[in-house]
Design a protein around this motif. Structure first.
Motif, mmCIF file in Angstrom:
data_model
loop_
_atom_site.group_PDB
_atom_site.id
_atom_site.type_symbol
_atom_site.label_atom_id
_atom_site.label_comp_id
_atom_site.label_asym_id
_atom_site.label_seq_id
_atom_site.Cartn_x
_atom_site.Cartn_y
_atom_site.Cartn_z
ATOM 1 N N HIS A 1 0.833 -1.207 0.000
ATOM 2 C CA HIS A 1 0.000 0.000 0.000
ATOM 3 C C HIS A 1 0.865 1.254 0.000
ATOM 4 C CE1 HIS A 1 -2.562 -3.114 1.858
ATOM 5 N NE2 HIS A 1 -3.577 -2.455 1.332
ATOM 6 N N LYS B 1 -0.057 5.643 0.174
ATOM 7 C CA LYS B 1 -1.003 6.757 0.157
ATOM 8 C C LYS B 1 -0.227 8.040 -0.109
ATOM 9 C CE LYS B 1 -4.421 4.790 3.341
ATOM 10 N NZ LYS B 1 -5.158 4.992 4.625
ATOM 11 N N ASP B 2 -0.757 8.875 -0.990
ATOM 12 C CA ASP B 2 -0.084 10.131 -1.320
ATOM 13 C C ASP B 2 -1.137 11.172 -1.697
ATOM 14 O OD1 ASP B 2 1.550 12.194 -2.081
ATOM 15 O OD2 ASP B 2 2.679 11.055 -3.575
ATOM 16 N N SER C 1 -4.632 10.055 -2.679
ATOM 17 C CA SER C 1 -4.720 8.889 -3.557
ATOM 18 C C SER C 1 -4.214 7.645 -2.831
ATOM 19 C CB SER C 1 -3.896 9.098 -4.831
ATOM 20 O OG SER C 1 -4.538 9.998 -5.708
ATOM 21 N N LYS C 2 -4.872 6.530 -3.097
ATOM 22 C CA LYS C 2 -4.458 5.245 -2.533
ATOM 23 C C LYS C 2 -4.020 4.318 -3.664
ATOM 24 C CE LYS C 2 -8.232 4.112 -0.440
ATOM 25 N NZ LYS C 2 -9.162 3.300 0.405
ATOM 26 N N ARG D 1 -5.534 2.065 -8.312
ATOM 27 C CA ARG D 1 -5.384 3.424 -7.791
ATOM 28 C C ARG D 1 -6.744 4.066 -7.569
ATOM 29 N NH1 ARG D 1 -3.342 9.140 -10.543
ATOM 30 N NH2 ARG D 1 -3.476 10.340 -8.607
ATOM 31 N N GLY E 1 -7.377 10.703 -5.329
ATOM 32 C CA GLY E 1 -7.715 11.484 -4.148
ATOM 33 C C GLY E 1 -8.029 12.939 -4.416
ATOM 34 N N SER F 1 4.415 1.001 -4.121
ATOM 35 C CA SER F 1 3.425 0.002 -3.703
ATOM 36 C C SER F 1 3.815 -1.387 -4.206
ATOM 37 C CB SER F 1 2.032 0.383 -4.205
ATOM 38 O OG SER F 1 1.992 0.470 -5.618
#
Length: 204
Positions: A18, A20-21, A24-25, A103, A106, A122
């Motif tokens: 995983h 996260k940024d 966005s995942k 994806r 986000g 990831s």
């Protein structure tokens, strides 16, 4: 080259990484995969498991004897998704595997450098969590012989550390024997020195 002459690295079971940024995942599924057809089934399963993802980017590497690899950006900017996923597989020297990254957007664009870090990160995370196995590249050959040659054949099998994977007992004996690919020729030479044996390589 990502394989030794006899063996290669793969994974025993799926693992998940995983990242996260900025909202966005990125969820990376690292999956055992033998060919393009099994990959398509795995891709469909990920889409079912992550139905609301915006992108499903992927890479796979199959066929350890002559590695075939592909990657896909699934609508992301060129080489920002599939390529970093593939590089993660290459850097861990994995074969017969696929990595699919779902994806969830986000709301903030990450730019190409950010996408490369997220997709590659990831995939790398999934590789680092995987249970790695070392698989052998082998060849099989068949030996037909009369019963009075059984001690000779069994002795060679023990001395050369071979594996008998099939035995048939009729008017004659038939053994199918497995050997590491790099040792096939020298092993055949040892058996063929005895002209009372009939030795043939099994074609798969």
């Amino acid at each position: 080259m990502s394989t030794s002459i006899d063996g290669y690295l793969s994974v025993e079971e799926p693992s998940v990484g995983h990242v996260k940024d900025r909202g966005s995942k990125f969820i990376a599924y690292l999956i055992p995969c033998k060919n393009e057809y099994s990959f398509k089934d795995q891709l469909d399963l990920v889409k079912l498991n992550e139905p609301n993802a915006r992108h499903y980017c992927w890479a796979y590497r199959v066929n350890p004897e002559s590695i075939f690899e592909r990657s896909n950006d699934d609508g992301e900017p060129g080489n920002s998704a599939g390529t970093p996923i593939l590089r993660a597989l290459q850097s861990h020297e994995l074969v017969d595997v696929a990595c699919i990254v779902a994806r969830y957007f986000g709301g903030t664009k990450l730019g190409i450098p950010g996408l490369i870090r997220a997709y590659g990160g990831s995939a790398k995370g999934a590789c680092e969590l995987a249970t790695i196995m070392h698989s052998q590249i082998t060849r099989d050959f068949k030996v037909d012989f009369s019963y009075d040659q059984i001690s000779f054949v069994e002795r060679l099998v023990r001395e050369l550390n071979l594996e008998i994977i099939q035995r048939e007992q009729e008017s004659e004996l038939k053994y199918v024997i497995r050997v590491n690919r790099s040792k096939l020729e020298q092993t055949l030479d040892q058996f063929e020195k005895n002209h009372l044996l009939r030795v043939t390589v099994v074609q798969h």
